[in-house]
Motif scaffolding. Structure first.
Motif, short mmCIF file in Angstrom:
data_model
loop_
_atom_site.label_atom_id
_atom_site.label_comp_id
_atom_site.label_asym_id
_atom_site.label_seq_id
_atom_site.Cartn_x
_atom_site.Cartn_y
_atom_site.Cartn_z
N VAL A 1 0.85 -1.35 -0.04
CA VAL A 1 0.02 -0.05 0.07
C VAL A 1 1.08 1.14 -0.22
CG1 VAL A 1 -1.74 1.21 1.24
CG2 VAL A 1 -1.71 -1.00 1.13
N VAL A 2 2.02 1.25 0.69
CA VAL A 2 2.82 2.51 0.84
C VAL A 2 3.67 2.49 -0.44
CG1 VAL A 2 4.88 3.37 2.12
CG2 VAL A 2 3.05 2.11 3.42
N LYS A 3 3.83 1.62 -1.26
CA LYS A 3 4.18 1.39 -2.54
C LYS A 3 3.26 2.39 -3.38
CE LYS A 3 6.01 -1.59 -6.28
NZ LYS A 3 6.01 -2.88 -6.77
N LYS A 4 2.07 2.02 -3.49
CA LYS A 4 1.15 2.96 -4.09
C LYS A 4 0.97 4.27 -3.83
CE LYS A 4 -2.17 -1.27 -4.74
NZ LYS A 4 -3.27 -1.86 -4.49
N ILE A 5 1.29 4.60 -2.55
CA ILE A 5 1.21 6.01 -2.09
C ILE A 5 2.44 6.56 -2.78
CG2 ILE A 5 1.57 7.56 -0.05
CD1 ILE A 5 -0.10 5.39 1.51
N HIS A 6 3.65 6.03 -2.78
CA HIS A 6 4.76 6.50 -3.12
C HIS A 6 4.78 6.83 -4.70
CE1 HIS A 6 7.72 5.60 0.56
NE2 HIS A 6 6.74 6.47 0.65
N GLU A 7 4.08 5.90 -5.42
CA GLU A 7 3.94 6.08 -6.76
C GLU A 7 3.02 7.40 -7.27
OE1 GLU A 7 1.98 2.54 -7.87
OE2 GLU A 7 3.80 1.18 -8.02
N LYS A 8 2.30 7.81 -6.33
CA LYS A 8 1.65 9.14 -6.75
C LYS A 8 2.68 10.49 -5.97
CE LYS A 8 -2.36 7.63 -7.76
NZ LYS A 8 -3.13 8.02 -9.12
N ASP A 9 3.96 9.90 -5.88
CA ASP A 9 4.67 11.09 -5.23
C ASP A 9 4.46 11.79 -3.93
OD1 ASP A 9 6.47 10.70 -7.48
OD2 ASP A 9 5.50 12.32 -8.67
N ILE A 10 3.82 10.84 -3.15
CA ILE A 10 3.31 11.23 -1.78
C ILE A 10 4.34 10.59 -0.98
CG2 ILE A 10 1.36 11.55 -0.05
CD1 ILE A 10 1.13 13.33 -2.67
N ILE A 11 4.63 11.28 0.18
CA ILE A 11 5.51 10.61 1.34
C ILE A 11 4.32 10.69 2.62
CG2 ILE A 11 7.50 10.60 2.92
CD1 ILE A 11 7.99 10.14 -0.14
N HIS A 12 4.09 9.78 3.20
CA HIS A 12 2.95 9.64 4.30
C HIS A 12 3.70 10.15 5.73
CE1 HIS A 12 0.19 8.10 7.45
NE2 HIS A 12 -0.61 8.02 6.51
N ARG A 13 4.59 9.76 6.24
CA ARG A 13 5.55 10.50 7.04
C ARG A 13 4.74 10.13 8.56
NH1 ARG A 13 7.82 16.07 7.02
NH2 ARG A 13 5.63 16.81 7.40
N ASP A 14 3.96 9.41 8.46
CA ASP A 14 3.18 9.11 9.88
C ASP A 14 2.86 7.86 10.05
OD1 ASP A 14 2.70 9.77 12.61
OD2 ASP A 14 0.82 10.68 12.21
N LEU A 15 3.66 6.73 9.51
CA LEU A 15 3.14 5.35 9.38
C LEU A 15 3.58 4.85 11.14
CD1 LEU A 15 4.73 4.49 6.04
CD2 LEU A 15 2.46 4.66 6.59
N LYS A 16 2.33 4.54 11.74
CA LYS A 16 2.61 3.87 12.87
C LYS A 16 1.14 2.90 13.09
CE LYS A 16 0.35 8.19 14.74
NZ LYS A 16 0.50 9.53 15.53
N PRO A 17 1.31 2.14 14.27
CA PRO A 17 0.06 1.22 14.54
C PRO A 17 -1.21 1.91 14.47
CG PRO A 17 2.26 0.60 15.82
CD PRO A 17 2.19 2.00 15.14
N SER A 18 -1.53 3.12 15.09
CA SER A 18 -2.69 3.44 15.08
C SER A 18 -3.26 4.15 13.73
CB SER A 18 -2.66 4.67 16.09
OG SER A 18 -1.73 5.62 15.95
N ASN A 19 -2.40 4.39 12.84
CA ASN A 19 -3.02 4.76 11.47
C ASN A 19 -3.19 3.77 10.63
OD1 ASN A 19 -2.95 7.43 12.38
ND2 ASN A 19 -0.87 7.98 11.66
N ILE A 20 -2.95 2.45 10.98
CA ILE A 20 -3.37 1.36 10.14
C ILE A 20 -4.56 0.52 10.67
CG2 ILE A 20 -2.44 -0.63 8.95
CD1 ILE A 20 0.38 0.47 9.28
N ILE A 21 -5.63 0.25 9.96
CA ILE A 21 -6.62 -0.33 10.31
C ILE A 21 -6.72 -1.78 9.71
CG2 ILE A 21 -9.24 -0.63 10.34
CD1 ILE A 21 -8.25 1.65 11.83
N VAL A 22 -6.94 -2.77 10.62
CA VAL A 22 -6.85 -4.33 10.09
C VAL A 22 -8.56 -4.63 10.47
CG1 VAL A 22 -5.96 -6.66 10.47
CG2 VAL A 22 -4.60 -4.46 10.85
N ASP A 23 -9.02 -5.16 9.29
CA ASP A 23 -10.44 -5.90 9.60
C ASP A 23 -10.29 -7.12 9.75
OD1 ASP A 23 -9.93 -7.28 7.03
OD2 ASP A 23 -11.28 -5.86 5.80
N ILE A 24 -11.58 -7.83 10.05
CA ILE A 24 -11.84 -9.17 10.06
C ILE A 24 -11.05 -10.25 9.06
CG2 ILE A 24 -13.74 -8.89 11.56
CD1 ILE A 24 -15.47 -9.78 9.33
N ASN A 25 -10.88 -9.73 7.92
CA ASN A 25 -10.40 -10.56 7.02
C ASN A 25 -8.77 -10.30 6.83
OD1 ASN A 25 -12.90 -11.76 5.93
ND2 ASN A 25 -13.13 -9.66 4.85
#
Length: 289
Positions: free
Chosen positions: A153-177
């Protein structure tokens, strides 16, 4: 300072309660209220008190109302900062609009009402990665399976020339799948931009360059955060903050963490940017080989 001025004014006025309208300008007043132990209530800024606040007057001999026209010397100091934060909020909306990915929070609408900016995003079901990791006992293989999804997913973000700069556990959601979704682009920048006009970092997940307005931020900034994230996923605690790691760079692992993964983490969160993976593709290749 602004806070000292607010304390001086409140000591002079001697209010028994304070109502502060919700904007950045009133922060010194709220700090002063805490210092002087004066009860306060934070009200949405609409320049009227309304029915909702009538209870607040009950038993109060004197109420101090703090909003945009209060403390002129403070107002001008914080007005530019408030404008900067507002512009960054609008910038976040522009960045999220760039994506149409299931694994990235979806933009719905942006509008202005009562002199307030609103951004409407999709409702994300599931739990934060932090909660998911702490509540489950996962093998290294299971953790890597989730982590590779995050990297893609971060690779897709970088492909848009965007740097997220706040990747941490609270900024990622995991669903039941076990599908993941990345949220919160409030710190994100275009690759061509410099660091934003203010410093924002997360202890344990932000590299050293995030602590400086002059330092360059690029894909390697996110790579540091990603590998710090992997460290947390494996150990259930975050690595030491980069400011401290500058003096104590050694990392401690749970016994089951393989040597290969330890090497990946240590390369990814190297204090020297030039020693990290060159880009997200290189990290992904190392993980999947």
């Amino acid at each position: 300072t602004a806070t000292a001025s607010a304390i001086k004014l409140l000591k002079k006025e001697k209010p028994t309660k304070i109502i502060a309208f919700g904007n950045y300008i009133t922060i010194p007043v709220l700090i002063a209220a805490n210092v002087l132990r004066i009860p306060y209530y934070l009200q949405e800024q609409n320049h009227t008190m309304g029915q909702a606040n009538k209870w607040f007057y009950k038993g109060a001999k004197k109420v101090f109302i703090a909003f945009e026209n209060t403390l002129e010397s403070i107002k001008e100091k914080y007005k530019s900062k408030f404008k900067m934060i507002k512009n960054n909020f609008m910038k976040e909306a522009e960045i999220i609009r760039k994506f149409n990915e299931e694994s990235i929070v979806q933009f719905k609408d942006y509008f202005k009402e009562n002199n307030t900016e609103y951004m409407l995003l999709e409702y994300c079901t599931g739990s934060s990665l932090k909660q998911y990791i702490l509540e489950n006992e996962l093998a290294e293989e299971e953790i890597l399976e989730i982590f590779v999804k995050i990297v893609k997913v971060v690779k897709k973000i970088h492909e848009k020339d965007i740097i997220h700069r706040d990747l941490k556990p609270s900024n990622i959601i995991v669903d039941i799948n076990n599908s993941i979704k990345i949220i919160d682009f409030g710190s994100s920048i275009n690759i061509s931009e410099k660091n934003k006009g203010y410093l924002k970092w997360t202890p344990g997940y932000s590299p050293l360059e995030m602590y400086s307005l002059k330092a360059e931020n690029d894909q390697k900034t996110d790579i540091y955060s990603l590998c710090a994230l992997l460290y947390f996923m494996l150990n259930k605690y975050r690595p030491m903050d980069s400011l401290k790691r500058f003096y104590y760079p050694e990392l401690i692992y749970e016994d089951y963490v393989s040597r290969k993964i330890r090497k990946i983490i240590e390369k990814g969160i190297n204090m020297e940017r030039k020693e990290r993976y060159e880009n997200i593709e290189e990290l992904e290749k190392e993980l999947t080989n």
